[in-house]
Scaffold this active site. Structure first.
Site, PDB file in Angstrom:
ATOM      1  N   HIS A 273      -9.613  -0.089 -13.365  1.00  0.00           N
ATOM      2  CA  HIS A 273      -8.741   0.391 -12.294  1.00  0.00           C
ATOM      3  C   HIS A 273      -9.455   1.375 -11.361  1.00  0.00           C
ATOM      4  O   HIS A 273      -9.366   1.265 -10.142  1.00  0.00           O
ATOM      5  CB  HIS A 273      -7.489   1.035 -12.892  1.00  0.00           C
ATOM      6  CG  HIS A 273      -6.598   1.600 -11.851  1.00  0.00           C
ATOM      7  ND1 HIS A 273      -5.990   0.817 -10.895  1.00  0.00           N
ATOM      8  CD2 HIS A 273      -6.247   2.871 -11.579  1.00  0.00           C
ATOM      9  CE1 HIS A 273      -5.288   1.587 -10.095  1.00  0.00           C
ATOM     10  NE2 HIS A 273      -5.430   2.836 -10.481  1.00  0.00           N
TER      11      HIS A 273
ATOM     12  N   LYS B 290       0.710   2.436   0.134  1.00  0.00           N
ATOM     13  CA  LYS B 290       1.760   2.336  -0.883  1.00  0.00           C
ATOM     14  C   LYS B 290       2.106   3.719  -1.429  1.00  0.00           C
ATOM     15  O   LYS B 290       1.234   4.568  -1.560  1.00  0.00           O
ATOM     16  CB  LYS B 290       1.220   1.459  -2.032  1.00  0.00           C
ATOM     17  CG  LYS B 290       2.115   1.341  -3.228  1.00  0.00           C
ATOM     18  CD  LYS B 290       1.551   0.365  -4.251  1.00  0.00           C
ATOM     19  CE  LYS B 290       0.835   1.050  -5.377  1.00  0.00           C
ATOM     20  NZ  LYS B 290       0.442   0.138  -6.463  1.00  0.00           N
TER      21      LYS B 290
ATOM     22  N   GLY C 218       4.681  -6.496 -11.395  1.00  0.00           N
ATOM     23  CA  GLY C 218       4.755  -7.310 -10.186  1.00  0.00           C
ATOM     24  C   GLY C 218       5.353  -6.571  -9.000  1.00  0.00           C
ATOM     25  O   GLY C 218       5.404  -7.113  -7.895  1.00  0.00           O
TER      26      GLY C 218
HETATM   27  C1  R5P Z   1      -2.126   0.473  -8.874  1.00  0.00           C
HETATM   28  O1  R5P Z   1      -2.742   1.334  -8.269  1.00  0.00           O
HETATM   29  C2  R5P Z   1      -2.761  -0.798  -9.328  1.00  0.00           C
HETATM   30  O2  R5P Z   1      -3.903  -1.093  -8.592  1.00  0.00           O
HETATM   31  C3  R5P Z   1      -1.807  -1.964  -9.283  1.00  0.00           C
HETATM   32  O3  R5P Z   1      -1.419  -2.202  -7.958  1.00  0.00           O
HETATM   33  C4  R5P Z   1      -0.562  -1.674 -10.093  1.00  0.00           C
HETATM   34  O4  R5P Z   1      -0.911  -1.086 -11.314  1.00  0.00           O
HETATM   35  C5  R5P Z   1       0.229  -2.914 -10.344  1.00  0.00           C
HETATM   36  O5  R5P Z   1       1.349  -2.594 -11.133  1.00  0.00           O
HETATM   37  P1  R5P Z   1       2.734  -3.314 -10.896  1.00  0.00           P
HETATM   38  O6  R5P Z   1       2.473  -4.784 -10.953  1.00  0.00           O
HETATM   39  O7  R5P Z   1       3.586  -2.833 -12.026  1.00  0.00           O
HETATM   40  O8  R5P Z   1       3.245  -2.863  -9.564  1.00  0.00           O
END
Ligand code: R5P
Length: 301
Positions: free
Chosen positions: A129, A190, A223
Site C-alpha cells: 500500500h 478522495k 469496493g
Molecule cells: C486506500 O488508500 C487504498 O489505496 C484503496 O483505495 C482502499 O484501501 C480500497 O478499499 P475499499 O475497497 O474498501 O474502498
C-alpha cells in the site's frame, strides 16, 4: 540450489517457485484439537545448506497465514537454510502504515519487524500500500509494482483512454503504465471518514468526457473507493470505466457494489489465496515479472 517452501494452498505461489527454477520442498500441515497450527518441512535435508525462498501471501485469514509463514521461516532456519528470502504476494495490514488517530499502532511495521526477527533477510512483495512500510524492515526489500501489466491488459477494452488514480496516493501506480504506454493520467481527491469508513470525492476537473477511463488502485476491499470513483467519472461523462487493482479482496458485497456503479471490467493480479469467479473479474498472470525479481533478489541469476 534454491529451494522453495510454498504456503499450503497458494497455487499461484507454486507456479512462481517453478518459474524461478527453485526446487519445491513439500510442506505438510495440520491443526491440533485445541486449534493450534502445525507445519513441517517433509524433507528438511533438501533445505540444509541451500538458499531458501518462502512463498506466501497473507489474505484471507491474515493472522493465521502470517503465523504459518513465520513457522515456515523458522522451520527453514532450523533445517539449516543458508539464506532466507521471503516472497509475500500480499502484505496484510499495510494500510495501517502510520498513526492516523492518536492511540493507534503502526500495524504494518509490526509485521515487517516480526518477519525480520523470524529470520527473513530479503523480502519481495507486490504493490504494498505504501513503500513506507518497507522502511520498517531492516533487510533488503523490493516492492514490485505491477500496474503496468494490469493496464496493458485493460487497454484492449478502451478507446481514447485516460488512466486515473482514485486518490493521490495511487498516482505512481497510474503514472507507471501511462508513461510506458504513452497515455495521459490524472488523479481524484478522495476523503475517507476515519471512523465510519465513508468515502466522498472532492470535485476536481478531470478530462473524462466521452473517454474511457482506466482506474488504477492497489487494493479493492469493500469496493467503496472504486464504486464511488466510477460513479463520479461516469456522471462526468466518461464512456466506460475499467478498473485495475493489484489485490482483489472483494469483501462482502464489493462486487455487486462495483457492478451497480456501472464498471465495465475489473482486472486484478493473482496475489491471494482466493480467486473470485465473477463475470466482471479477470485475473492477470504476474508470475514472469515476480520470478525475474525473485531470481535477482535470491541471487540465483
Ligand atoms: C486506500 O488508500 C487504498 O489505496 C484503496 O483505495 C482502499 O484501501 C480500497 O478499499 P475499499 O475497497 O474498501 O474502498
Amino acid at each position: 540450489m534454491l529451494s522453495a517452501l510454498v504456503l499450503p494452498g497458494f497455487t499461484a505461489g507454486f507456479y512462481i517457485a517453478e518459474r524461478v527454477g527453485a526446487k519445491i520442498v513439500r510442506v505438510s500441515e495440520k491443526v491440533f484439537p485445541d486449534g493450534e497450527l502445525y507445519i513441517r518441512i517433509e524433507e528438511p535435508e533438501k533445505v540444509a545448506g541451500n538458499p531458501v525462498m518462502v512463498v506466501s501471501t497473507l489474505y484471507p485469514n491474515q493472522l493465521e497465514n502470517l503465523f504459518k509463514t513465520l513457522m515456515l521461516i523458522d522451520a527453514a532456519r532450523n533445517a539449516g537454510a543458508s539464506r532466507l528470502v521471503l516472497y509475500v504476494a500480499y502484505l496484510a495490514y499495510s494500510r495501517q502504515d502510520k498513526i492516523f488517530l492518536p492511540g493507534e499502532p503502526v500495524s504494518a511495521c509490526i509485521i515487517a519487524r516480526v518477519l525480520k526477527t523470524a529470520g527473513v533477510e530479503r523480502l519481495l512483495t507486490v504493490d504494498v500500500h505504501s513503500p513506507r512500510v518497507l522502511e520498517c524492515f531492516e533487510g533488503s526489500s523490493v516492492n514490485l509494482v505491477v500496474s503496468d501489466l494490469l493496464v496493458e491488459h485493460a487497454i484492449k477494452y478502451v478507446t481514447n483512454p485516460i488512466i486515473i488514480a482514485p486518490d493521490k496516493g495511487a498516482l505512481e501506480r497510474a503514472s507507471l503504465p501511462a508513461g510506458k504506454l504513452g497515455l495521459e493520467y490524472d488523479y481524484l481527491i478522495k476523503q475517507r471518514d476515519r471512523t465510519t469508513g465513508e468515502i466522498t470525492y472532492i470535485p476536481r476537473e478531470v478530462k473524462v468526457e466521452g473517454r474511457d477511463v482506466v482506474l488504477v488502485d492497489d487494493i479493492i476491499s469493500t469496493g467503496g473507493t472504486i464504486a464511488e470513483a466510477s460513479r463520479m467519472l461516469l456522471k462526468n461523462g466518461a464512456r466506460r470505466v475499467i478498473v485495475t487493482a493489484t489485490h482483489g479482496l472483494f469483501v462482502g458485497n464489493a462486487l455487486s457494489k462495483i457492478g451497480d456503479a456501472g464498471v465495465y471490467r475489473i482486472i486484478v493480479a493473482d496475489t491471494l489465496l482466493v480467486k473470485h469467479f465473477h463475470p466482471l473479474v479477470e485475473y492477470v498472470d504476474i508470475s514472469e515479472k515476480v520470478a525475474a525479481a525473485l531470481a535477482d533478489l535470491s541471487g540465483s541469476t
